[in-house]
Motif scaffolding. Structure first.
Motif, PDB file in Angstrom:
ATOM      1  N   ASP A  84       0.809  -1.223   0.000  1.00  0.00           N
ATOM      2  CA  ASP A  84       0.000   0.000   0.000  1.00  0.00           C
ATOM      3  C   ASP A  84       0.840   1.270   0.000  1.00  0.00           C
ATOM      4  O   ASP A  84       0.381   2.324   0.460  1.00  0.00           O
ATOM      5  N   LEU A  85       2.060   1.207  -0.501  1.00  0.00           N
ATOM      6  CA  LEU A  85       2.902   2.402  -0.576  1.00  0.00           C
ATOM      7  C   LEU A  85       2.314   3.426  -1.540  1.00  0.00           C
ATOM      8  O   LEU A  85       1.796   3.069  -2.603  1.00  0.00           O
ATOM      9  N   THR A  86       2.419   4.697  -1.188  1.00  0.00           N
ATOM     10  CA  THR A  86       2.045   5.774  -2.099  1.00  0.00           C
ATOM     11  C   THR A  86       3.159   5.933  -3.135  1.00  0.00           C
ATOM     12  O   THR A  86       4.332   5.979  -2.768  1.00  0.00           O
ATOM     13  N   PRO A  87       2.839   5.991  -4.419  1.00  0.00           N
ATOM     14  CA  PRO A  87       3.905   6.138  -5.426  1.00  0.00           C
ATOM     15  C   PRO A  87       4.608   7.483  -5.328  1.00  0.00           C
ATOM     16  O   PRO A  87       4.076   8.451  -4.773  1.00  0.00           O
ATOM     17  N   SER A  88       5.810   7.540  -5.879  1.00  0.00           N
ATOM     18  CA  SER A  88       6.558   8.796  -5.928  1.00  0.00           C
ATOM     19  C   SER A  88       5.809   9.806  -6.797  1.00  0.00           C
ATOM     20  O   SER A  88       5.260   9.460  -7.841  1.00  0.00           O
ATOM     21  N   ILE A  89       5.803  11.055  -6.354  1.00  0.00           N
ATOM     22  CA  ILE A  89       5.100  12.119  -7.088  1.00  0.00           C
ATOM     23  C   ILE A  89       6.054  13.288  -7.278  1.00  0.00           C
ATOM     24  O   ILE A  89       6.582  13.837  -6.304  1.00  0.00           O
ATOM     25  N   ASN A  90       6.260  13.686  -8.517  1.00  0.00           N
ATOM     26  CA  ASN A  90       7.053  14.885  -8.795  1.00  0.00           C
ATOM     27  C   ASN A  90       6.386  15.780  -9.835  1.00  0.00           C
ATOM     28  O   ASN A  90       7.004  16.707 -10.349  1.00  0.00           O
ATOM     29  N   TYR A  91       5.116  15.493 -10.165  1.00  0.00           N
ATOM     30  CA  TYR A  91       4.422  16.259 -11.198  1.00  0.00           C
ATOM     31  C   TYR A  91       3.319  17.150 -10.624  1.00  0.00           C
ATOM     32  O   TYR A  91       2.630  17.823 -11.374  1.00  0.00           O
ATOM     33  N   SER A  92       3.161  17.156  -9.311  1.00  0.00           N
ATOM     34  CA  SER A  92       2.107  17.965  -8.696  1.00  0.00           C
ATOM     35  C   SER A  92       2.639  19.360  -8.362  1.00  0.00           C
ATOM     36  O   SER A  92       3.825  19.537  -8.070  1.00  0.00           O
TER      37      SER A  92
END
Length: 385
Positions: free
Chosen positions: A286-294
């Protein structure tokens, strides 16, 4: 906006998501860009008939950033960014009929997500992203309260992963202990296991030249590693203020190589004989994926490796600990190696008219007919010359 479910002593309304659409994480359906999902709004009544105006289902998506105040000023203001909002009427009264006479009604619905990369579903102290379904039984004409229920869906974006062309090797040393960590990738998906090769040896420069026999023995023996600690750290930060972030350990595993039954391999290193350990860090599903586009939130991950070893000098009474710490940035994606996202995928803050939509029915024009063991298909005669 979160809608608080209302309780009615006679009427109960609920939302069921059908499991055959999408895939599941911890027995919960998960959806992404372009997903089509079906559900049923159930209406159950202890007493009938019940007068009503209409039954509607609504679907909304939005992200929120928590306001952060340092006691003097707001470091980050309260941010709200709605993605979309839509609703559909499932049942409506007519001029001649406004009564629900059955004790159980089922109203199916189908929703298709657009090819838009939204942030993932997320509940954090700094940031929240939700995709909520709500169903309502509206009875305003009869001056009765509206019966409401709500259910969130889990949304994940398409985040690609890849293997490295060559393994990456991270090195470190402390107090005569020389260690290295070798990985074949810096990108994984939830539920993966991160395989790591740890090599430990003693630096020849740390050995006293006053005792050649001790020097020879230490060159022939591998470094004694007492423990190897693997940790995956998640950092959630707000884009508008780099000083506002929260880091926590989301996965960890402690290896004790000197424990009974644990094996290592002897290898040659630049410092002489070394011990090679094969370790792994299992990742939660249930890890949250990496986000770099927000434009609001950033989610990143760091792999921490801590190797501890005890050393003794040529004087037996002199013992000290050596600790080698290493850190590597990791990417948590949602697509396995070799799987690529569609080129039509758009980032959510780009202006577009695409949004989720209700579908009347699903038609599979190119699908094969269902197999019937009692009926063979008809074949046209073919002449072979």
């Amino acid at each position: 906006m979160t809608i608080s479910p209302s309780v009615d002593p006679i009427v109960k309304i609920s939302i069921e998501l059908l499991p055959e659409f999408g895939f599941t994480v911890q027995d919960e359906p998960v959806y992404g860009p372009g997903s089509v999902f079906q559900g049923i709004v159930h209406l159950r009544m202890k007493e009938t008939p019940v007068a009503a105006d209409r039954i509607v289902i609504a679907f909304r998506g939005a992200e929120h950033a928590t306001a952060v105040h340092d006691g003097i000023k707001f470091l980050v203001p309260l941010l709200k960014n709605p993605f979309f909002g839509m609703q559909q009427t499932l049942w409506q009264r007519t001029r001649d009929d406004c009564l629900l006479t059955e004790d159980h009604y089922q109203f199916p619905f189908t929703i298709q997500m657009p090819m838009i990369q939204f942030p993932p579903s997320m509940e954090h102290t700094l940031y929240q992203c939700r995709f909520d379904l709500s169903a309502k039984l509206i009875r305003t004409t009869f001056t009765l309260p509206t019966v409401v229920t709500q259910r969130s869906i889990t949304y994940i974006p398409f985040i690609e992963t890849s293997l490295l062309k060559q393994p990456i090797i991270e090195e470190g040393s402390d107090g005569g202990l020389y260690a290295s960590a070798r990985l074949h990738s810096l990108a994984y998906v939830p539920g993966d296991s991160i395989p790591i090769t740890i090599t430990a040896s003693r630096s020849n420069q740390s050995i006293s030249s006053n005792n050649k026999m001790s020097n020879k023995r230490k060159e022939d023996q591998p470094a004694e590693v007492n423990s190897i600690l693997l940790e995956l750290c998640e950092t959630v930060g707000l884009v508008q203020s780099k000083a506002v972030s929260v880091t926590r350990v989301v996965a960890s595993h402690l290896y004790k190589p000197n424990a009974k039954g644990y094996k290592y391999s002897l290898v040659n290193t630049q410092n002489g004989s070394g011990a090679e350990y094969q370790v792994a860090l299992p990742l939660p599903v249930d890890l949250t994926p990496s986000i770099n586009y927000s434009k609001i939130v950033k989610v990143s991950y760091t792999l921490r490796i801590k190797i501890k070893s005890n050393h003794s000098a040529f004087l037996l009474s002199s013992i000290w600990n050596s600790v080698v710490d290493m850190e590597l940035p990791l990417k948590i994606g949602t697509l396995g190696y070799g799987i690529r996202a569609s080129q039509d995928l758009q980032v959510y803050y780009v202006k577009t008219e695409d949004s989720p939509r209700f579908l009347r029915s699903l038609e599979y024009e190119e699908s094969l007919p269902l197999y019937d063991s009692g009926k063979l298909p008809a074949y046209d005669p073919v002449l072979i010359k």
